[in-house]
Enzyme design. Sequence first.
Site, short mmCIF file in Angstrom:
data_model
loop_
_atom_site.label_atom_id
_atom_site.label_comp_id
_atom_site.label_asym_id
_atom_site.label_seq_id
_atom_site.Cartn_x
_atom_site.Cartn_y
_atom_site.Cartn_z
N ALA A 48 0.79 -1.23 0.00
CA ALA A 48 0.00 0.00 0.00
C ALA A 48 0.83 1.29 0.00
O ALA A 48 0.71 2.12 -0.91
CB ALA A 48 -0.97 -0.05 1.20
N ASP A 237 -4.15 -2.32 3.89
CA ASP A 237 -4.30 -1.59 2.64
C ASP A 237 -5.37 -0.51 2.73
O ASP A 237 -5.33 0.46 1.99
CB ASP A 237 -4.62 -2.57 1.50
CG ASP A 237 -3.42 -3.45 1.22
OD1 ASP A 237 -3.22 -4.43 1.97
OD2 ASP A 237 -2.66 -3.14 0.28
#
Length: 348
Positions: A48, A237
């Site tokens: 991420a 994420d």
Amino acid sequence: MAIKPIEYRDGVCRMIDQRLLPTEEVWRDYFDYQGVAEAIRTMVVRGAPAIGVAAAFGAWFGARDIDEEDFDRFFARFEKVCATLAATRPTAVNLSWALERMKNFAKANSSYPVADIKIVLEYEAMAIADEDIRVNMAMGRHGQELIPDGARVLTHCNAGALATGGFGTALGVLRAAQLAGKNISVLADETRPFLQGARLTAWELQKDNIPVTLICDNMAGYLMSKGEIDCVIVGADRIAANGDTANKIGTYTVAVLAKEHGLPFYVAAPTSTIDMSLADGSLIPIEERDAREVTHCGDKQIAPSGVAVRNPSFDVTPARLISAIITEWGIARGDYGEGLKTLMSRVR
Ligand SMILES: CSC[C@H]1O[C@H](OP(=O)(O)O)[C@H](O)[C@@H]1O
């Protein structure tokens, strides 16, 4: 010092091709936003925060190549560049966070000549990259308080230096614990189907002399039942306002197992991963990736041709299964609605 998977210098964004690790260390040079978008889409770069950093450089490349002196016309085309980058992968909110920051920075300077805005956009992208490492180190200092000396820690996927601008989130907490003099060891889930644990986490930790044992994903429950795991730490994420957390597929399974065995389950993520616009995890978009990731291991076919396949790349762990959420601004526990609001109020 842990690896930095993205390097930028004089108009060139260099990224290690994470698809080829651990057996090959190949660095690839990128010069335009189209190339960066493809690198994110094909997971040359993944994780991420790392895809947020890559997208920031991609946005800078796109801005640089827009031949417009009128701000409104420049910005309309810049928004299209950012939309292309944002469309590469849907789950990690860090991607859109970085692109919004680049767009807001351009808007905040809209009274200046476009040529000058382009120059400062390059430095904003570099700032995003540099900040991510400092954020991870701060997160590590907070999180390592939760990791006891001698802890045997289970990880899932790769939330390490390779998934960020450097140092890592979940692995950053473990690096900080080791730097604090704690004798920790890691059991790394291989993390099918893309094998980030086997290929990336094991590689990172070996390089940093952090003891690591690789296990198949289906071994975690057995080892917990044998008392061989003391706690779990993972990355994220996207974290919804109530603490529900999207992370690599299989994370939810590990969280349920941890609950069953009374083990702490920690999430480590920068505040750029927290999406306060989503009330709960049911609203988090889950990326479905190509079937070939499941039917092949590298180039080796491991399933019959034409077999039906599902390949959701993430799942959502409900907040009730999470013991604490560790960020650079501190640790939230229990009522994540209030806790995350407090942490986000500290973000400048
Ligand atoms: C530091 S968070 C990294 C996070 O991203 C990974 O997904 P992917 O490898 O598909 O980009 C995984 O969910 C990690 O926990």
